[in-house]
Design a protein around this motif. Structure first.
Motif, PDB file in Angstrom:
ATOM      1  N   LYS A  54       0.896  -1.318  -0.118  1.00  0.00           N
ATOM      2  CA  LYS A  54      -0.370  -0.162  -0.177  1.00  0.00           C
ATOM      3  C   LYS A  54       0.839   1.557   0.176  1.00  0.00           C
ATOM      4  O   LYS A  54       0.329   2.613  -0.275  1.00  0.00           O
ATOM      5  CB  LYS A  54      -0.952   0.035   1.145  1.00  0.00           C
ATOM      6  N   GLY A  55       2.014   1.301  -0.114  1.00  0.00           N
ATOM      7  CA  GLY A  55       2.941   1.921  -0.083  1.00  0.00           C
ATOM      8  C   GLY A  55       3.249   3.366   1.943  1.00  0.00           C
ATOM      9  O   GLY A  55       3.748   4.513   1.848  1.00  0.00           O
ATOM     10  N   ASN A  56       2.401   2.397   2.185  1.00  0.00           N
ATOM     11  CA  ASN A  56       2.231   3.246   4.076  1.00  0.00           C
ATOM     12  C   ASN A  56       3.119   2.533   4.895  1.00  0.00           C
ATOM     13  O   ASN A  56       3.597   1.608   5.428  1.00  0.00           O
ATOM     14  CB  ASN A  56       1.387   2.451   4.224  1.00  0.00           C
ATOM     15  N   ASN A  61       8.489   2.875   9.488  1.00  0.00           N
ATOM     16  CA  ASN A  61       8.566   4.299  10.535  1.00  0.00           C
ATOM     17  C   ASN A  61       8.673   3.551  11.626  1.00  0.00           C
ATOM     18  O   ASN A  61       9.971   3.932  12.439  1.00  0.00           O
ATOM     19  CB  ASN A  61       9.102   5.075   9.884  1.00  0.00           C
ATOM     20  N   ARG A  62       8.021   4.297  12.447  1.00  0.00           N
ATOM     21  CA  ARG A  62       7.872   4.086  14.260  1.00  0.00           C
ATOM     22  C   ARG A  62       8.048   2.560  14.309  1.00  0.00           C
ATOM     23  O   ARG A  62       9.156   3.418  15.829  1.00  0.00           O
ATOM     24  CB  ARG A  62       6.273   4.172  14.267  1.00  0.00           C
ATOM     25  N   ILE A  63       8.835   2.060  13.396  1.00  0.00           N
ATOM     26  CA  ILE A  63       9.223   0.835  14.425  1.00  0.00           C
ATOM     27  C   ILE A  63      10.694   0.569  14.860  1.00  0.00           C
ATOM     28  O   ILE A  63      11.401   0.537  15.211  1.00  0.00           O
ATOM     29  CB  ILE A  63       8.731  -0.581  13.942  1.00  0.00           C
ATOM     30  N   LEU A  64      10.760   1.362  13.468  1.00  0.00           N
ATOM     31  CA  LEU A  64      12.451   1.630  13.047  1.00  0.00           C
ATOM     32  C   LEU A  64      13.091   1.986  13.871  1.00  0.00           C
ATOM     33  O   LEU A  64      14.188   2.381  14.376  1.00  0.00           O
ATOM     34  CB  LEU A  64      12.635   1.288  11.057  1.00  0.00           C
ATOM     35  N   ILE A  82      22.766   2.197  10.801  1.00  0.00           N
ATOM     36  CA  ILE A  82      21.773   1.613   9.563  1.00  0.00           C
ATOM     37  C   ILE A  82      20.589   1.852   9.053  1.00  0.00           C
ATOM     38  O   ILE A  82      19.957   2.452   8.342  1.00  0.00           O
ATOM     39  CB  ILE A  82      22.457   0.434  10.466  1.00  0.00           C
ATOM     40  N   ILE A  83      19.520   2.484  10.539  1.00  0.00           N
ATOM     41  CA  ILE A  83      18.302   2.578  10.480  1.00  0.00           C
ATOM     42  C   ILE A  83      18.352   3.890  10.119  1.00  0.00           C
ATOM     43  O   ILE A  83      17.443   4.489   8.934  1.00  0.00           O
ATOM     44  CB  ILE A  83      17.653   2.557  11.530  1.00  0.00           C
ATOM     45  N   ASP A  84      19.282   4.816  10.091  1.00  0.00           N
ATOM     46  CA  ASP A  84      19.107   6.286   9.836  1.00  0.00           C
ATOM     47  C   ASP A  84      19.520   6.117   8.784  1.00  0.00           C
ATOM     48  O   ASP A  84      18.652   7.597   7.650  1.00  0.00           O
ATOM     49  CB  ASP A  84      19.633   6.805  10.864  1.00  0.00           C
ATOM     50  N   ALA A  85      20.058   5.848   8.516  1.00  0.00           N
ATOM     51  CA  ALA A  85      21.225   5.705   6.267  1.00  0.00           C
ATOM     52  C   ALA A  85      20.368   5.255   5.740  1.00  0.00           C
ATOM     53  O   ALA A  85      19.443   5.996   4.767  1.00  0.00           O
ATOM     54  CB  ALA A  85      22.388   4.804   6.521  1.00  0.00           C
ATOM     55  N   LYS A  86      19.372   4.271   6.212  1.00  0.00           N
ATOM     56  CA  LYS A  86      18.425   4.390   4.947  1.00  0.00           C
ATOM     57  C   LYS A  86      17.088   4.815   5.194  1.00  0.00           C
ATOM     58  O   LYS A  86      16.064   4.762   4.228  1.00  0.00           O
ATOM     59  CB  LYS A  86      17.627   2.320   4.948  1.00  0.00           C
ATOM     60  N   LEU A  87      16.499   5.084   6.390  1.00  0.00           N
ATOM     61  CA  LEU A  87      15.275   5.932   6.576  1.00  0.00           C
ATOM     62  C   LEU A  87      16.192   7.371   5.798  1.00  0.00           C
ATOM     63  O   LEU A  87      14.936   7.920   4.959  1.00  0.00           O
ATOM     64  CB  LEU A  87      14.808   6.162   7.904  1.00  0.00           C
ATOM     65  N   ALA A  88      17.016   8.087   5.940  1.00  0.00           N
ATOM     66  CA  ALA A  88      17.308   9.142   4.747  1.00  0.00           C
ATOM     67  C   ALA A  88      17.117   9.229   3.307  1.00  0.00           C
ATOM     68  O   ALA A  88      16.487   9.621   2.954  1.00  0.00           O
ATOM     69  CB  ALA A  88      18.754   9.126   5.455  1.00  0.00           C
ATOM     70  N   VAL A  89      17.803   8.268   2.947  1.00  0.00           N
ATOM     71  CA  VAL A  89      17.466   7.218   1.334  1.00  0.00           C
ATOM     72  C   VAL A  89      16.067   7.419   0.830  1.00  0.00           C
ATOM     73  O   VAL A  89      15.205   7.043  -0.219  1.00  0.00           O
ATOM     74  CB  VAL A  89      17.954   6.930   1.059  1.00  0.00           C
ATOM     75  N   GLY A  90      14.946   7.498   2.124  1.00  0.00           N
ATOM     76  CA  GLY A  90      13.344   6.755   1.652  1.00  0.00           C
ATOM     77  C   GLY A  90      13.258   5.454   1.720  1.00  0.00           C
ATOM     78  O   GLY A  90      12.601   4.780   0.919  1.00  0.00           O
ATOM     79  N   PRO A  92      13.112   1.795   3.928  1.00  0.00           N
ATOM     80  CA  PRO A  92      12.913   1.510   5.512  1.00  0.00           C
ATOM     81  C   PRO A  92      12.613   0.410   5.331  1.00  0.00           C
ATOM     82  O   PRO A  92      13.734   0.231   6.329  1.00  0.00           O
ATOM     83  CB  PRO A  92      12.044   1.753   5.557  1.00  0.00           C
ATOM     84  N   GLU A  93      12.748  -0.628   4.310  1.00  0.00           N
ATOM     85  CA  GLU A  93      12.339  -1.855   4.863  1.00  0.00           C
ATOM     86  C   GLU A  93      14.410  -1.980   4.117  1.00  0.00           C
ATOM     87  O   GLU A  93      14.726  -3.176   3.859  1.00  0.00           O
ATOM     88  CB  GLU A  93      11.727  -2.224   3.033  1.00  0.00           C
ATOM     89  N   ASP A  94      14.541  -1.208   3.029  1.00  0.00           N
ATOM     90  CA  ASP A  94      16.514  -1.951   3.637  1.00  0.00           C
ATOM     91  C   ASP A  94      17.155  -2.093   5.024  1.00  0.00           C
ATOM     92  O   ASP A  94      18.052  -2.811   4.698  1.00  0.00           O
ATOM     93  CB  ASP A  94      16.584  -1.010   2.629  1.00  0.00           C
ATOM     94  N   SER A  95      16.711  -0.951   5.598  1.00  0.00           N
ATOM     95  CA  SER A  95      17.301  -0.995   6.808  1.00  0.00           C
ATOM     96  C   SER A  95      17.678  -2.861   7.211  1.00  0.00           C
ATOM     97  O   SER A  95      17.529  -3.509   8.000  1.00  0.00           O
ATOM     98  CB  SER A  95      16.374  -0.357   7.922  1.00  0.00           C
ATOM     99  N   CYS A  96      16.101  -3.391   7.704  1.00  0.00           N
ATOM    100  CA  CYS A  96      16.641  -5.169   7.731  1.00  0.00           C
ATOM    101  C   CYS A  96      16.704  -5.073   7.304  1.00  0.00           C
ATOM    102  O   CYS A  96      18.034  -6.236   8.155  1.00  0.00           O
ATOM    103  CB  CYS A  96      14.835  -6.068   8.077  1.00  0.00           C
ATOM    104  N   LYS A  97      17.655  -5.897   6.073  1.00  0.00           N
ATOM    105  CA  LYS A  97      18.298  -6.553   5.154  1.00  0.00           C
ATOM    106  C   LYS A  97      19.842  -6.372   5.763  1.00  0.00           C
ATOM    107  O   LYS A  97      21.086  -6.885   6.202  1.00  0.00           O
ATOM    108  CB  LYS A  97      18.407  -6.259   4.126  1.00  0.00           C
ATOM    109  N   ALA A  98      19.966  -4.798   5.899  1.00  0.00           N
ATOM    110  CA  ALA A  98      21.321  -4.618   6.016  1.00  0.00           C
ATOM    111  C   ALA A  98      21.941  -4.896   7.117  1.00  0.00           C
ATOM    112  O   ALA A  98      23.114  -5.430   7.823  1.00  0.00           O
ATOM    113  CB  ALA A  98      21.265  -2.785   5.834  1.00  0.00           C
TER     114      ALA A  98
END
Length: 134
Positions: A54-56, A61-64, A82-90, A92-98
């Motif tokens: 859904k793109g929501n 973001n709140r969990i991360l 790691i999380i801040d870097a992934k959130l900064a580039v939009g 958020p799903e990549d933070s889990c993998k990293a």
């Protein structure tokens, strides 16, 4: 006479104490605890699914934002970076993998069964996310 007065005061004291104690017990909420794997399955995975379908990204973001607090003390700063870097580039799903790539083996070996206290604000997330996915 003194015995009756003493018994009356004792009964009054005990009943007052039991009332106060029962109210205090009722006010306490039990903390929700689970290991990190279960948290990821019950909270992060559905939030990621909501983001993908859904793109929501709100729930993800709140969990991360709170995930670094669940890290071992010596890894908290790295998890946050790691999380801040992934959130900064939009992404958020990549933070889990990293985080999985960098920490999964060590975390499983040392902390697999460690119980984490889940923030109170997350309690209804699974239900809310499920409703949004319908």
């Amino acid at each position: 006479m003194k015995l009756r007065l003493f018994l009356g005061i004792s009964v009054l004291f005990l009943s007052s104490y039991s009332i106060l104690y029962s109210q205090k017990s009722a006010q306490k909420t039990t903390a929700l605890e689970m290991n990190l794997h279960d948290f990821m399955e019950d909270y992060t995975k559905p939030a990621t699914k909501l983001y993908d379908k859904k793109g929501n990204a709100d729930y993800l973001n709140r969990i991360l934002e709170k995930v670094p607090a669940m890290a071992p003390e010596d890894q908290t700063a790295e998890w946050k970076e790691i999380i801040d870097a992934k959130l900064a580039v939009g992404k958020p799903e990549d933070s889990c993998k990293a985080c999985h790539t960098k920490f999964k083996k060590e975390y499983k070996a040392k902390y697999r069964k460690k119980l984490l206290i889940i923030p109170e604000e997350f309690r209804e997330f699974p239900k809310e996310i499920k409703a949004l996915l319908k």
